[in-house]
Design an enzyme around this catalytic site. Structure first.
Site, PDB file in Angstrom:
ATOM      1  N   HIS A  55       0.844  -1.199   0.000  1.00 48.24           N
ATOM      2  CA  HIS A  55       0.000   0.000   0.000  1.00 48.24           C
ATOM      3  C   HIS A  55       0.875   1.242   0.000  1.00 48.24           C
ATOM      4  CE1 HIS A  55       0.746  -0.656   4.288  1.00 48.24           C
ATOM      5  NE2 HIS A  55       0.294   0.552   4.573  1.00 48.24           N
ATOM      6  N   HIS A  57       1.321   3.977   1.959  1.00 48.14           N
ATOM      7  CA  HIS A  57       1.799   4.762   3.095  1.00 48.14           C
ATOM      8  C   HIS A  57       3.326   4.941   3.043  1.00 48.14           C
ATOM      9  CE1 HIS A  57      -1.972   4.091   5.821  1.00 48.14           C
ATOM     10  NE2 HIS A  57      -2.148   5.027   4.903  1.00 48.14           N
ATOM     11  N   ASP A  59       5.703   4.887   5.113  1.00 53.42           N
ATOM     12  CA  ASP A  59       6.568   3.944   5.826  1.00 53.42           C
ATOM     13  C   ASP A  59       6.565   2.559   5.179  1.00 53.42           C
ATOM     14  OD1 ASP A  59       3.906   3.517   6.696  1.00 53.42           O
ATOM     15  OD2 ASP A  59       4.578   2.655   8.587  1.00 53.42           O
ATOM     16  N   HIS A  60       6.015   2.478   3.971  1.00 52.47           N
ATOM     17  CA  HIS A  60       6.061   1.234   3.191  1.00 52.47           C
ATOM     18  C   HIS A  60       6.680   1.441   1.812  1.00 52.47           C
ATOM     19  CE1 HIS A  60       3.558  -1.309   5.918  1.00 52.47           C
ATOM     20  NE2 HIS A  60       3.301  -0.108   6.375  1.00 52.47           N
ATOM     21  N   HIS A 113      -7.545  -0.661   5.439  1.00 51.82           N
ATOM     22  CA  HIS A 113      -6.509   0.209   5.994  1.00 51.82           C
ATOM     23  C   HIS A 113      -6.226   1.332   5.006  1.00 51.82           C
ATOM     24  CE1 HIS A 113      -3.084   1.335   8.431  1.00 51.82           C
ATOM     25  NE2 HIS A 113      -2.284   1.234   7.381  1.00 51.82           N
ATOM     26  N   ASP A 132      -0.200  -3.955   6.329  1.00 56.81           N
ATOM     27  CA  ASP A 132      -0.847  -3.457   7.548  1.00 56.81           C
ATOM     28  C   ASP A 132      -2.304  -3.907   7.654  1.00 56.81           C
ATOM     29  OD1 ASP A 132       1.498  -2.189   8.156  1.00 56.81           O
ATOM     30  OD2 ASP A 132       0.739  -0.147   7.934  1.00 56.81           O
ATOM     31  N   HIS A 170       4.778  -4.526  11.044  1.00 62.26           N
ATOM     32  CA  HIS A 170       5.059  -3.776  12.270  1.00 62.26           C
ATOM     33  C   HIS A 170       5.176  -4.705  13.467  1.00 62.26           C
ATOM     34  CE1 HIS A 170       4.450   0.370  10.784  1.00 62.26           C
ATOM     35  NE2 HIS A 170       3.550  -0.180   9.973  1.00 62.26           N
TER      36      HIS A 170
END
Length: 242
Positions: A55, A57, A59-60, A113, A132, A170
């Site tokens: 996805h 985001h 942090d990905h 998400h 996530d 995570h």
């Protein structure tokens, strides 16, 4: 057999480096940053040829550009989020196949998400990379989707073979376990697992990957009987301070 390496980055993210020995191909899953991922690959004599994103985001996908520049790798990710992942080379959706050497992954659409979130299921390896969507004893926040979507996602994942290894992005297991015990105080499997997680974290050890069997037994979101119950639990978890 795939070689899968956990790379802890940022405060609680995991990047997964996946190597297929027969072909020598290597993929990075959801690289939040580039430097430690490139360093880990180099230390093993591996060259990253692919990135798989679940996805959009930051942090990905934060390491996509630098890894691509350093290696010339191809980036695969959700077609529904192409506008938010500018480094994508291949856009994939439900049922598409992605290969890493001799191993094939099947794309699963698991929105909630984020609106276009996907997972990569490698059935011959009994592995799924879920980003996530599913966590050890938890699930992702419903930022861009609904409880109905998340409930459907978790039921689909629950239907995978119980021995399937679940690679999430995570290290949230301790907090998730404390909530799981509050949600299901009589669940002895949660009680036992939380004790194990507390010991592991105290020793500085990671608690993922998990398995579908473990999540069926201890994940209060996967175990929710309906979308309404999942919604109640998700709202409670969002403010839980246990």
């Amino acid at each position: 057999m795939l070689e899968i390496v956990r790379i802890p980055v940022l405060s609680d993210n995991y990047v997964w480096l996946v190597h297929e020995p027969a072909s020598g191909e290597t993929a990075a899953i959801d690289p939040a940053v580039a430097e430690p991922v490139l360093a880990e690959a180099a230390s093993r004599g591996w060259r990253i040829g692919q990135i798989w994103n679940t996805h959009w985001h930051p942090d990905h996908i934060g390491g996509n550009e630098a890894i691509k520049r350093a290696t010339g790798c191809a980036v695969t990710g959700p077609a529904a989020e192409a506008a938010r992942i500018p480094t994508l080379d291949r856009l994939v959706a439900e049922g598409d196949r992605v290969r890493l050497g001799e191993v094939e992954a099947v794309v699963m659409e698991v929105p909630a998400h984020t609106a276009g979130h996907i997972a990569y299921h490698l059935p011959t390896e009994e592995v799924v990379f879920v980003g996530d969507t599913l966590f050890a004893m938890g699930c992702g926040r419903l930022f861009e989707g609904t409880a109905e979507q998340m409930h459907d996602n978790l039921q689909r994942l629950s239907a995978l073979p119980p021995e399937t290894a679940v690679y999430c992005a995570h290290e949230y297991t301790l907090a998730n376990g404390r909530f799981a015990l509050a949600a299901e105080p009589g669940n002895w499997a949660v009680q036992r697992r939380l004790s194990e997680v507390e010991a592991a974290r105290a020793a500085g050890e990671a608690t993922v990957p998990t398995t579908i069997a473990l999540e069926r037994a201890t994940n209060p979101f996967m175990r929710a009987s309906s979308a309404a119950e999942l919604a109640e639990r998700r709202a409670w978890k969002d403010s839980f301070r246990g």
